[in-house]
Every structure is written in C-alpha cells, then in structure tokens.
Motif scaffolding. Structure first.
Motif, PDB file in Angstrom:
ATOM      1  N   GLY A 187       0.817  -1.218   0.000  1.00 48.96           N
ATOM      2  CA  GLY A 187       0.000   0.000   0.000  1.00 48.96           C
ATOM      3  C   GLY A 187       0.844   1.257   0.000  1.00 48.96           C
ATOM      4  O   GLY A 187       0.568   2.213  -0.737  1.00 48.96           O
ATOM      5  N   VAL A 188       1.892   1.284   0.825  1.00 43.51           N
ATOM      6  CA  VAL A 188       2.779   2.449   0.875  1.00 43.51           C
ATOM      7  C   VAL A 188       3.470   2.635  -0.472  1.00 43.51           C
ATOM      8  O   VAL A 188       3.593   3.761  -0.977  1.00 43.51           O
ATOM      9  N   GLY A 189       3.909   1.545  -1.079  1.00 42.43           N
ATOM     10  CA  GLY A 189       4.547   1.644  -2.390  1.00 42.43           C
ATOM     11  C   GLY A 189       3.602   2.170  -3.452  1.00 42.43           C
ATOM     12  O   GLY A 189       3.996   2.954  -4.321  1.00 42.43           O
ATOM     13  N   ALA A 190       2.339   1.752  -3.377  1.00 41.82           N
ATOM     14  CA  ALA A 190       1.350   2.244  -4.347  1.00 41.82           C
ATOM     15  C   ALA A 190       1.110   3.738  -4.163  1.00 41.82           C
ATOM     16  O   ALA A 190       0.992   4.485  -5.149  1.00 41.82           O
ATOM     17  N   ILE A 191       1.055   4.194  -2.925  1.00 49.80           N
ATOM     18  CA  ILE A 191       0.837   5.620  -2.661  1.00 49.80           C
ATOM     19  C   ILE A 191       2.021   6.446  -3.138  1.00 49.80           C
ATOM     20  O   ILE A 191       1.858   7.490  -3.780  1.00 49.80           O
ATOM     21  N   ILE A 192       3.234   5.976  -2.840  1.00 49.43           N
ATOM     22  CA  ILE A 192       4.431   6.707  -3.274  1.00 49.43           C
ATOM     23  C   ILE A 192       4.528   6.703  -4.796  1.00 49.43           C
ATOM     24  O   ILE A 192       4.831   7.724  -5.417  1.00 49.43           O
ATOM     25  N   GLY A 193       4.261   5.573  -5.422  1.00 49.86           N
ATOM     26  CA  GLY A 193       4.311   5.497  -6.874  1.00 49.86           C
ATOM     27  C   GLY A 193       3.305   6.411  -7.536  1.00 49.86           C
ATOM     28  O   GLY A 193       3.602   7.077  -8.536  1.00 49.86           O
ATOM     29  N   THR A 194       2.101   6.468  -6.990  1.00 46.77           N
ATOM     30  CA  THR A 194       1.079   7.366  -7.532  1.00 46.77           C
ATOM     31  C   THR A 194       1.501   8.815  -7.352  1.00 46.77           C
ATOM     32  O   THR A 194       1.317   9.637  -8.255  1.00 46.77           O
ATOM     33  N   GLY A 195       2.082   9.146  -6.199  1.00 44.28           N
ATOM     34  CA  GLY A 195       2.523  10.499  -5.943  1.00 44.28           C
ATOM     35  C   GLY A 195       3.604  10.951  -6.924  1.00 44.28           C
ATOM     36  O   GLY A 195       3.613  12.104  -7.355  1.00 44.28           O
ATOM     37  N   ILE A 196       4.483  10.034  -7.302  1.00 48.52           N
ATOM     38  CA  ILE A 196       5.538  10.389  -8.257  1.00 48.52           C
ATOM     39  C   ILE A 196       4.928  10.742  -9.615  1.00 48.52           C
ATOM     40  O   ILE A 196       5.319  11.727 -10.256  1.00 48.52           O
ATOM     41  N   PHE A 197       3.940   9.981 -10.054  1.00 51.32           N
ATOM     42  CA  PHE A 197       3.316  10.264 -11.350  1.00 51.32           C
ATOM     43  C   PHE A 197       2.464  11.528 -11.300  1.00 51.32           C
ATOM     44  O   PHE A 197       2.383  12.256 -12.285  1.00 51.32           O
ATOM     45  N   VAL A 198       1.835  11.800 -10.169  1.00 58.69           N
ATOM     46  CA  VAL A 198       1.014  13.012 -10.063  1.00 58.69           C
ATOM     47  C   VAL A 198       1.894  14.252 -10.069  1.00 58.69           C
ATOM     48  O   VAL A 198       1.561  15.271 -10.685  1.00 58.69           O
ATOM     49  N   LEU A 199       3.038  14.170  -9.396  1.00 56.10           N
ATOM     50  CA  LEU A 199       3.927  15.349  -9.334  1.00 56.10           C
ATOM     51  C   LEU A 199       4.553  15.667 -10.685  1.00 56.10           C
ATOM     52  O   LEU A 199       4.840  16.817 -10.965  1.00 56.10           O
ATOM     53  N   THR A 200       4.761  14.657 -11.511  1.00 55.02           N
ATOM     54  CA  THR A 200       5.357  14.937 -12.815  1.00 55.02           C
ATOM     55  C   THR A 200       4.309  15.439 -13.760  1.00 55.02           C
ATOM     56  O   THR A 200       4.512  16.110 -14.707  1.00 55.02           O
TER      57      THR A 200
END
Length: 50
Positions: A37-50
C-alpha cells in the motif's frame, strides 16, 4: 529442461494439489500488505507530481 523464472520451479505435484483444493491460500501478511500500500501511494505520488 523447463524454463524457470528467477530459478523458481513449482513441481507438477504441487500444482495439481493446489488445483484439487480449489482454494487460494494467504501468502501475504500484514507487513507485506502495508508495504504494498505504501509503495502504491508513493508510486502514484511520483506520477502526479510529474
């Protein structure tokens, strides 16, 4: 010789035994699910920030 993915080969006996049970077993514990779950949240955050 059978193709093995990263050196892991499941014996045919184990595959047939699993098919006979017709049930899934839990292999992920609370720690693995939390990290997933933490990895999914961090991964989503990286794509949203770009």
């Amino acid at each position: 010789m059978a193709f093995s993915f990263f050196g892991r080969i499941k014996p045919l006996d184990a595959i047939l035994a699993t098919a006979e049970k017709k049930a899934l077993t839990r292999t992920l514990g609370p720690v693995q699910l939390t990290l997933l779950g933490v990895g999914a949240i961090i991964g989503t955050g990286i794509f949203v920030l770009t």
